[in-house]
Motif scaffolding. Structure first.
Motif, mmCIF file in Angstrom:
data_model
loop_
_atom_site.group_PDB
_atom_site.id
_atom_site.type_symbol
_atom_site.label_atom_id
_atom_site.label_comp_id
_atom_site.label_asym_id
_atom_site.label_seq_id
_atom_site.Cartn_x
_atom_site.Cartn_y
_atom_site.Cartn_z
ATOM 1 N N UNK A 1 0.940 -1.071 0.070
ATOM 2 C CA UNK A 1 -0.012 -0.182 -0.227
ATOM 3 C C UNK A 1 0.929 1.215 -0.013
ATOM 4 N N UNK A 2 2.025 1.333 0.786
ATOM 5 C CA UNK A 2 2.967 2.446 0.800
ATOM 6 C C UNK A 2 3.816 2.560 -0.324
ATOM 7 N N UNK A 3 3.678 3.717 -1.230
ATOM 8 C CA UNK A 3 4.595 3.801 -2.148
ATOM 9 C C UNK A 3 5.973 3.866 -1.775
ATOM 10 N N UNK A 4 6.942 3.614 -2.523
ATOM 11 C CA UNK A 4 8.224 3.717 -2.270
ATOM 12 C C UNK A 4 8.889 5.101 -2.302
ATOM 13 N N UNK A 5 9.531 5.270 -1.077
ATOM 14 C CA UNK A 5 10.100 6.890 -1.200
ATOM 15 C C UNK A 5 11.341 6.748 -1.696
ATOM 16 N N UNK A 6 11.551 7.708 -2.717
ATOM 17 C CA UNK A 6 12.932 7.838 -3.321
ATOM 18 C C UNK A 6 13.468 9.233 -3.087
ATOM 19 N N UNK A 7 14.712 9.452 -3.276
ATOM 20 C CA UNK A 7 15.201 10.828 -3.046
ATOM 21 C C UNK A 7 14.887 11.641 -4.079
ATOM 22 N N UNK A 8 15.396 12.892 -3.957
ATOM 23 C CA UNK A 8 14.877 14.038 -4.907
ATOM 24 C C UNK A 8 15.885 13.702 -6.436
ATOM 25 N N UNK A 9 15.172 13.949 -7.282
ATOM 26 C CA UNK A 9 15.791 13.703 -8.660
ATOM 27 C C UNK A 9 16.120 14.951 -9.296
ATOM 28 N N UNK A 10 17.165 14.847 -10.152
ATOM 29 C CA UNK A 10 17.680 15.783 -11.093
ATOM 30 C C UNK A 10 17.037 16.006 -12.270
ATOM 31 N N UNK A 11 16.522 17.220 -12.400
ATOM 32 C CA UNK A 11 15.725 17.747 -13.656
ATOM 33 C C UNK A 11 16.632 18.515 -14.559
ATOM 34 N N UNK A 12 16.375 18.463 -15.958
ATOM 35 C CA UNK A 12 16.844 19.287 -16.895
ATOM 36 C C UNK A 12 16.524 20.679 -16.787
ATOM 37 N N UNK A 13 17.538 21.488 -16.739
ATOM 38 C CA UNK A 13 17.146 23.194 -16.422
ATOM 39 C C UNK A 13 16.705 23.553 -17.809
ATOM 40 N N UNK A 14 15.610 24.609 -17.792
ATOM 41 C CA UNK A 14 15.094 25.157 -18.823
ATOM 42 C C UNK A 14 16.072 25.917 -19.806
ATOM 43 N N UNK A 15 17.094 26.357 -19.432
ATOM 44 C CA UNK A 15 18.218 27.143 -20.022
ATOM 45 C C UNK A 15 18.972 26.322 -20.726
ATOM 46 N N UNK A 16 19.172 24.986 -20.420
ATOM 47 C CA UNK A 16 19.704 23.939 -21.288
ATOM 48 C C UNK A 16 21.178 24.079 -21.058
ATOM 49 N N UNK A 17 21.604 24.292 -19.922
ATOM 50 C CA UNK A 17 23.001 24.624 -19.624
ATOM 51 C C UNK A 17 23.365 23.741 -18.337
ATOM 52 N N UNK A 18 22.389 22.746 -18.017
ATOM 53 C CA UNK A 18 22.757 21.879 -16.738
ATOM 54 C C UNK A 18 21.707 21.248 -16.179
ATOM 55 N N UNK A 19 21.529 20.890 -15.086
ATOM 56 C CA UNK A 19 20.371 20.145 -14.377
ATOM 57 C C UNK A 19 20.298 20.916 -12.965
#
Length: 334
Positions: free
Chosen positions: A143-161
């Motif tokens: 029933x309990x969803x698996x907890x995960x660490x925060x994840x990296x996302x692609x920056x809108x500027x396109x120069x990193x994450x």
């Protein structure tokens, strides 16, 4: 036409099957206990040990057999446990009356079986409790969803994450002083309680007294400290571009170019998971391990992307890692 080869069957030697057969060992031990009991007309330490270990062997064999059943294993386990517990209660209450009219050899055999039934019943009940607990926790895990660490996302500027996570702005020095202060405060209260209730406390064993003091004083103090700190939680965003690090904490924002970065510390796990950044006009210490994590997330930080290592090294920073790679520190080469 190709033939299908059946998988080879592993043949276990007879001596090995006998060596690891709890029923065989239980029978041999109880037979020896019965022979010694009938021969000496008394129960000494050797017979007692033989009966306990032999009974445990039968309990172990039964629990293993029910776990190996594809169907009705739990039902059989529950039924036998109920019958054994009820039998133990009846024999404990009326056993002496039932044994009095019987001849001595029969009494000796029944006494051995009775003593062996105690560890067998205990092991069977423990096995049943383990099955029930495992079934309940398995249902909760589903029933309990698996907890995960925060994840990296692609920056809108396109120069990193970039990374979003809740954080508490606090220096390690401040946290250390808070812990020391609350420890001293709890210690003073403990001393006052020992002075006031010394006669009662002295009746407890020293280890038990320490455990009780920890539960009564230490645990509430820890909960109060963490609750107080979590009230300072703010939403944080850390972005690593091609040549700069951008940090937004609540309504404030900071930017430090890699060429001007003096110090960067990144710790992923534990309550001390945090990021420390020092540069021109910026001196931040953001704790993620103590902050209140959102649903489905853990209070920690993910591993730094490899490209960040490369960018920082090109900017003249030297990396140092702890033994378990839990703490990564970048510092300006002298």
């Amino acid at each position: 036409m190709s033939e299908t080869t059946a998988p080879a069957r592993i043949v276990v030697p007879l001596w090995r099957r006998m060596l690891f057969n709890p029923v065989l060992w239980g029978t041999a031990l109880l037979a020896a206990a019965t022979a010694l009991t009938l021969g000496t007309q008394d129960i000494d330490l050797p017979q007692f040990l033989l009966m306990l270990v032999g009974g445990w062997c039968f309990g172990l064999a039964f629990v293993n057999a029910t776990f190996g059943m594809r169907r009705n294993g739990l039902v059989l386990h529950l039924a036998v446990a109920v019958v054994l517990v009820a039998t133990m209660l009846v024999v404990t209450e009326y056993g002496s009356r039932l044994l009095d009219p019987l001849p001595d050899p029969v009494k000796g055999v029944l006494l051995v079986l009775w003593m062996a039934a105690i560890p067998a019943t205990g092991w069977i009940v423990l096995g049943l409790l383990g099955r029930v607990t495992d079934a309940l926790t398995r249902r909760e895990r589903k029933r309990t969803p698996v907890r995960v660490p925060p994840e990296w996302e692609r920056d809108e500027r396109g120069d990193g994450s970039f990374l979003r996570f809740p954080a508490i702005e606090m220096r390690m020095r401040e946290l250390t002083l808070s812990i020391i202060g609350i420890t001293v405060f709890v210690g003073l209260i403990g001393v006052a309680l020992l002075v006031s209730f010394g006669d009662i406390v002295m009746r407890f064993p020293p280890r038990l007294a320490i455990v009780l003091m920890g539960l009564v004083l230490g645990l509430p103090a820890y909960l109060v400290l963490t609750a107080t700190l979590r009230k300072r939680t703010k939403e944080c965003t850390v972005a690593f571009g091609n040549d700069e690090i951008r940090i937004r904490l609540g309504d404030s924002a900071s930017v430090v170019r890699f060429s001007e970065l003096e110090h960067l510390r990144w710790r992923c796990r534990s309550e001390y998971a945090r990021i420390e950044v020092r540069g021109p006009g910026v001196d931040l210490s953001l704790f993620a391990g103590l902050a209140k994590a959102p649903p489905g997330r853990t209070a920690e930080l993910p591993v730094l992307p490899r490209r960040v290592f490369r960018r920082l090294e090109l900017a003249g920073l030297v990396v140092a890692k702890s033994r378990r790679d839990e703490v990564i520190t970048f510092a300006r080469a002298v």
